[in-house]
Design a protein around this motif. Structure first.
Motif, PDB file in Angstrom:
ATOM      1  N   SER A   1       0.838  -1.202   0.000  1.00  9.04           N
ATOM      2  CA  SER A   1       0.000   0.000   0.000  1.00  9.04           C
ATOM      3  C   SER A   1       0.872   1.251   0.000  1.00  9.04           C
ATOM      4  N   ILE A   2       0.548   2.190  -0.884  1.00  8.05           N
ATOM      5  CA  ILE A   2       1.274   3.449  -1.003  1.00  8.05           C
ATOM      6  C   ILE A   2       0.277   4.572  -0.721  1.00  8.05           C
ATOM      7  N   PHE A   3       0.453   5.271   0.404  1.00  9.94           N
ATOM      8  CA  PHE A   3      -0.530   6.244   0.866  1.00  9.94           C
ATOM      9  C   PHE A   3      -0.116   7.663   0.464  1.00  9.94           C
ATOM     10  N   ALA A   4      -0.782   8.183  -0.547  1.00 10.08           N
ATOM     11  CA  ALA A   4      -0.488   9.534  -1.044  1.00 10.08           C
ATOM     12  C   ALA A   4      -1.653  10.474  -0.774  1.00 10.08           C
ATOM     13  N   ASP A   5      -2.273  10.311   0.386  1.00 13.73           N
ATOM     14  CA  ASP A   5      -3.427  11.131   0.736  1.00 13.73           C
ATOM     15  C   ASP A   5      -3.073  12.294   1.656  1.00 13.73           C
ATOM     16  N   ASP A   6      -1.764  12.526   1.863  1.00 17.11           N
ATOM     17  CA  ASP A   6      -1.303  13.640   2.704  1.00 17.11           C
ATOM     18  C   ASP A   6      -0.071  14.252   2.047  1.00 17.11           C
ATOM     19  N   ALA A   7      -0.030  15.579   1.968  1.00 21.61           N
ATOM     20  CA  ALA A   7       1.047  16.288   1.267  1.00 21.61           C
ATOM     21  C   ALA A   7       2.423  15.988   1.841  1.00 21.61           C
ATOM     22  N   PHE A   8       2.485  15.611   3.095  1.00 19.29           N
ATOM     23  CA  PHE A   8       3.774  15.374   3.734  1.00 19.29           C
ATOM     24  C   PHE A   8       4.245  13.926   3.597  1.00 19.29           C
TER      25      PHE A   8
END
Length: 464
Positions: free
Chosen positions: A71-78
């Protein structure tokens, strides 16, 4: 003539299928399963054994049982992150291919995603260099897809890298960064990516097997047997091993033509191709049951760099109305057009007419895909400038034991087999042009007399 008749009779008794040497997956646990009992959690909860991760990546099973993934979580800018596997031996100068197979990209994904291979010295620490490529996720999301939510399912991404001097270890890695600055607090929905399967292998030498799992076995590290790993299927087709007496490892592709209206296909993705090159697809051990009554086809599809946009295809129809039952061999070839990045072998069937209740299926036990050129396919084994009956006798003497062109190896595969006989049949009477179209090597006990007659007729015409 008596000698030729006798030799042909013996020849077709011994034409049997060859087991192709698969491209070997060098990864441990390519499907991200929980393989270690109690390893950090209860059984079936600690996924990604054998892998490492950094940052906002992890290994989960969000989408129901039996489908672990990275899983690659790109739901937060940081957020940034990566996942990789270590300890894979590498050889300087060898080329390696890394595939992300069955990748889900959600509709609101907006980050940089790259994947590639890092190389390390014998100490496993000294970094020697890397080859990494960006994934054009925006272009992929802009293409038509089956996800009504706007995301992409089943995407395939492949790349190759050559190990530098002194390389002792290769590390396949995927990483992300530069998330959309408006994504704050992890509240953005449908902004992530998930990888369900992966493959890392040495690139085959010229003329080597290109298929992953040509025998349709259960090659993943999952506990439940799941045949046909790295193949896809559609409709009334699938992968099994239900033939009693064949042995525990008799994985095969099954095409079920027992109901009018049935149709289906099998195929393999993530095979990198080159425009202008010719590829040969062989079905090396096919059972066609006696009541099969449908249109059966096989061939090659050629795709661009997204593994989604089909550029062209070369498809052949198999004549199944010839009384064939077991151990059939079918061979075809096609040339990749301009723009080709991926080549996809496919077998399909439709137009089912059978009204029988048994023996209506087709079962494929072994397949092969190789890159061929005119210079590597030559059935003029004695080098006298033509392809004739003497070359056939050379093939017969070398069948199963020879490994040189002078012993009957027409395609420089290192073995003398049924594929070489198919090339001889195609080139008979000429000087050795490349294989074009489909060639059938039928089951010997049912069609040997007809084939002998046909070849003898060719010999008589040649001599006349």
């Amino acid at each position: 003539m008596k000698c030729i008749i006798s030799c042909l009779a013996v020849c077709f008794v011994f034409v049997v299928s060859d087991t192709a040497q698969a491209v070997t997956n060098l990864l441990t646990n390519p499907g991200f399963f929980d393989l270690v009992p109690g390893g950090g959690g209860a059984p079936g909860t600690d996924y990604g054994d054998g892998w490492s991760q950094f940052g906002a990546t992890s290994f989960n099973q969000f989408f129901g049982p039996g489908n672990p993934h990275a899983s690659i979580f790109a739901d937060d800018a940081f957020n940034t992150g990566s996942f990789w596997q270590e300890g894979i031996a590498a050889t300087p100068g060898k080329a390696y291919q890394f595939d992300l197979i069955n990748t889900r990209i959600e509709a609101n994904w907006d980050a940089d995603l790259t994947f590639g291979v890092e190389f390390y010295a014998a100490d496993g620490i000294s970094f020697l260099g890397a080859t990494k490529v960006p994934v054009d996720t925006a272009a992929r999301l802009a293409l038509p897809n089956v996800d009504t939510g706007g995301g992409v399912n089943g995407a395939v991404f492949s790349m190759q890298a050559v190990a530098p001097a002194s390389a002792a270890f290769a590390r396949p890695i995927a990483e992300f960064s530069n998330v959309n600055s408006a994504y704050v607090g992890g509240t953005t929905q449908q902004a992530n990516s998930f990888v369900f399967n992966s493959f890392f292998s040495e690139v085959p030498a010229a003329g080597g097997e290109l298929l992953k799992n040509p025998g349709f076995e259960d090659e993943d590290d999952d506990v439940v047997e799941n045949f046909g790993d790295y193949w896809g299927s559609f409709g009334a087709a699938g992968f099994d091993n239900f033939f009693a007496g064949v042995g525990p490892a008799n994985g095969h592709a099954s095409l079920y033509a027992d109901l009018p209206g049935n149709e289906g296909s099998i195929y393999q993705q993530s095979i990198l191709g080159t425009a202008g090159n010719t590829y040969q697809f062989s079905l090396n051990d096919v059972r066609i049951e006696s009541n099969f009554d449908a249109t059966l086809k096989f061939g090659l599809e050629f795709y661009g760099d997204d593994d989604f946009t089909k550029i062209s295809e070369t498809i052949e129809t198999i004549d199944t109305n010839t009384g064939m039952v077991d151990s059939n061999v079918f061979v075809m070839s096609g040339t990749a057009p301009a723009g080709t990045v991926y080549v996809r072998p496919v077998v399909s069937y439709d137009n089912v007419l059978s009204t029988a209740t048994t023996d209506e299926g087709v079962f494929i036990f072994d397949a092969s895909l190789v890159e061929v050129t005119a210079s590597t396919e030559d059935a003029d084994f004695d080098g006298d400038g033509d392809v004739d009956g003497k070359d056939f006798l050379t093939w017969q003497r070398g069948f199963g034991i020879g490994n040189l062109p002078s012993q009957g190896d027409a395609n420089n595969s290192g073995t003398v087999d049924g594929v070489d006989l198919s090339i001889w049949q195609t080139q008979y009477g000429g000087g050795g042009p490349p294989v074009v179209g489909a060639v059938t090597v039928p089951e010997p006990t049912t069609l040997s007399i007809g084939l002998m007659a046909g070849i003898i007729t060719m010999v008589l015409r040649r001599r006349g």
